[in-house]
Scaffold this active site. Structure first.
Site, PDB file in Angstrom:
ATOM      1  N   TYR A   1       1.286  15.524 -15.098  1.00  0.00           N
ATOM      2  CA  TYR A   1       2.481  14.705 -14.910  1.00  0.00           C
ATOM      3  C   TYR A   1       3.746  15.573 -14.906  1.00  0.00           C
ATOM      4  O   TYR A   1       4.617  15.428 -14.043  1.00  0.00           O
ATOM      5  CB  TYR A   1       2.531  13.668 -16.030  1.00  0.00           C
ATOM      6  CG  TYR A   1       3.724  12.760 -16.044  1.00  0.00           C
ATOM      7  CD1 TYR A   1       3.836  11.690 -15.153  1.00  0.00           C
ATOM      8  CD2 TYR A   1       4.737  12.942 -16.983  1.00  0.00           C
ATOM      9  CE1 TYR A   1       4.926  10.840 -15.194  1.00  0.00           C
ATOM     10  CE2 TYR A   1       5.831  12.101 -17.036  1.00  0.00           C
ATOM     11  CZ  TYR A   1       5.923  11.042 -16.139  1.00  0.00           C
ATOM     12  OH  TYR A   1       7.007  10.209 -16.180  1.00  0.00           O
TER      13      TYR A   1
ATOM     14  N   LYS B   1       6.360  16.067 -11.826  1.00  0.00           N
ATOM     15  CA  LYS B   1       7.762  15.681 -11.990  1.00  0.00           C
ATOM     16  C   LYS B   1       8.701  16.867 -11.800  1.00  0.00           C
ATOM     17  O   LYS B   1       9.824  16.702 -11.308  1.00  0.00           O
ATOM     18  CB  LYS B   1       7.963  15.045 -13.361  1.00  0.00           C
ATOM     19  CG  LYS B   1       7.306  13.669 -13.507  1.00  0.00           C
ATOM     20  CD  LYS B   1       7.808  12.676 -12.477  1.00  0.00           C
ATOM     21  CE  LYS B   1       7.402  11.249 -12.789  1.00  0.00           C
ATOM     22  NZ  LYS B   1       7.840  10.294 -11.737  1.00  0.00           N
TER      23      LYS B   1
ATOM     24  N   ASP C   1       4.224  -2.064  -4.021  1.00  0.00           N
ATOM     25  CA  ASP C   1       3.391  -1.784  -5.191  1.00  0.00           C
ATOM     26  C   ASP C   1       1.930  -1.996  -4.820  1.00  0.00           C
ATOM     27  O   ASP C   1       1.586  -2.970  -4.141  1.00  0.00           O
ATOM     28  CB  ASP C   1       3.756  -2.706  -6.353  1.00  0.00           C
ATOM     29  CG  ASP C   1       3.357  -2.121  -7.703  1.00  0.00           C
ATOM     30  OD1 ASP C   1       4.252  -1.702  -8.451  1.00  0.00           O
ATOM     31  OD2 ASP C   1       2.148  -2.076  -7.992  1.00  0.00           O
TER      32      ASP C   1
ATOM     33  N   THR D   1       7.771   1.164 -20.776  1.00  0.00           N
ATOM     34  CA  THR D   1       6.970   0.593 -19.698  1.00  0.00           C
ATOM     35  C   THR D   1       5.506   0.661 -20.103  1.00  0.00           C
ATOM     36  O   THR D   1       5.172   1.092 -21.201  1.00  0.00           O
ATOM     37  CB  THR D   1       7.169   1.384 -18.385  1.00  0.00           C
ATOM     38  OG1 THR D   1       6.591   2.698 -18.536  1.00  0.00           O
ATOM     39  CG2 THR D   1       8.652   1.523 -18.044  1.00  0.00           C
TER      40      THR D   1
ATOM     41  N   ASP E   1      -0.052   2.242   0.258  1.00  0.00           N
ATOM     42  CA  ASP E   1      -0.207   3.389  -0.632  1.00  0.00           C
ATOM     43  C   ASP E   1       0.802   4.457  -0.229  1.00  0.00           C
ATOM     44  O   ASP E   1       0.704   5.039   0.848  1.00  0.00           O
ATOM     45  CB  ASP E   1      -1.639   3.917  -0.515  1.00  0.00           C
ATOM     46  CG  ASP E   1      -1.908   5.128  -1.403  1.00  0.00           C
ATOM     47  OD1 ASP E   1      -0.976   5.628  -2.070  1.00  0.00           O
ATOM     48  OD2 ASP E   1      -3.073   5.586  -1.421  1.00  0.00           O
TER      49      ASP E   1
ATOM     50  N   ASN F   1       9.607   5.599  -6.881  1.00  0.00           N
ATOM     51  CA  ASN F   1       9.400   5.302  -8.297  1.00  0.00           C
ATOM     52  C   ASN F   1       7.929   5.226  -8.693  1.00  0.00           C
ATOM     53  O   ASN F   1       7.599   5.371  -9.866  1.00  0.00           O
ATOM     54  CB  ASN F   1      10.108   3.979  -8.625  1.00  0.00           C
ATOM     55  CG  ASN F   1       9.757   3.447  -9.992  1.00  0.00           C
ATOM     56  OD1 ASN F   1      10.253   3.916 -11.015  1.00  0.00           O
ATOM     57  ND2 ASN F   1       8.870   2.441 -10.031  1.00  0.00           N
TER      58      ASN F   1
END
Length: 305
Positions: free
Chosen positions: A170, A174, A37, A204, A72, A99
């Site tokens: 986005y 996706k 992360d 989230t 990254d 993810n």
């Protein structure tokens, strides 16, 4: 022992939310985990090693094995280092869970070039780059005669399957991940690698406003939007048991898991020659009347077929 005992797993975007729950559940199921992360904000701003370190420490706290990575994933060399971290720490890599991501939601007429580039970079390139380096590693092992049981689980979205108003960047990224999953599954099967994807719905940092009202069911205490609900599917897909499943897209929300079916060849009409533009109108009208209507884009009312 758990269904992933001894397996080595990389989870990107594992410092918070859905990724954190993936990492924790893999560790509970016996896997050794690389917690990756960057520690950025919900819109990709800033960065801190803290979230990845905290999850790795949490795993070690209950007796699991984990190391942290702040590479990254959308950087070519960073993605290569991520794979090397797993191999250096634990001697192998068995599972890659892509993810990581963030959102910069805008209506199309207000979206900037930077909004587009940054979101597509972290989601689409951030899936491709780790996948490419992991695939090279598994190919080398396969060619060396090793038995490979590699697993890739990508993260798409309902926005990528159906579109979503205010999320052109986005949704496009996706949707690209969905196609990437199918291609990778077809190409990597020869090396003992399966590639699947999920389209999860959970609360989230990216979705807390959307799902703010979807809390626990009073009668059961079950929080259908808790991100932990997504992890069991991902952990099973990362296990040795799932070797017969590849190239598939699963939607998961609360206790519901379904298989999504995407574009398919539909009704056709053949005039036996080159079409005249004037003839196409009536022909396409008849063709569309025999096809199922499209699913509505998220954020719209159902549209006529």
């Amino acid at each position: 022992m758990g269904i992933c005992a001894g397996r080595v797993v990389v989870v990107t975007g594992a410092g918070r939310g859905i990724g954190r729950e993936h990492a924790l559940e893999f560790a509970r199921q016996g896997a050794r985990v690389v917690v990756n992360d960057l520690g950025t904000g919900p819109g990709g701003d800033g960065g801190s090693p803290g979230p990845a370190l905290a999850v790795a420490e949490e795993i070690r706290g209950f007796g699991g094995q984990a190391v942290a990575s702040n590479d990254d994933v959308a950087d070519w060399d960073g993605a290569a280092r991520l794979v090397k971290t797993a191999v250096s720490a634990y001697g192998r890599l068995d599972v890659l869970v892509n993810n990581a991501g963030f959102v910069r939601d805008r209506m199309l007429v207000s979206m900037t070039e930077q909004d587009w580039d940054d979101v597509v970079r972290v989601h689409l390139k951030g899936h491709f780059a780790p996948l490419r380096h992991a695939a090279a590693y598994w190919r080398e092992r396969s060619k060396a005669g090793d038995r490979v049981s590699g697993r890739v689980i990508n993260t798409s979205s309902g926005a990528g399957l159906l579109g979503s108003v205010g999320q052109a960047n986005y949704a496009a990224a996706k949707a690209g991940i969905a196609a990437l999953t199918q291609v990778a599954a077809a190409e990597l099967g020869r090396y003992g690698v399966t590639v699947n994807a999920i389209a999860p719905a959970a609360r989230t940092r990216m979705t807390e406003e959307v799902f703010a009202g979807a809390m626990a069911r009073p009668e059961s205490g079950f929080d259908a939007m808790h991100p932990a609900n997504v992890a069991p599917l991902v952990v099973w897909l990362g296990s040795a048991e799932s070797g017969h499943v590849t190239g598939r897209m699963f939607e998961v929300e609360g206790g519901v898991v379904s298989v999504a079916t995407g574009w398919r060849h539909g009704p056709a009409v053949d005039c036996g020659a080159r079409w005249s533009p004037a003839d196409l109108g009536p022909a396409l009208t008849a063709l569309l009347s025999s096809a199922p209507p499209p699913e509505p884009v998220y954020g719209t009312s159902p549209q006529p077929g």
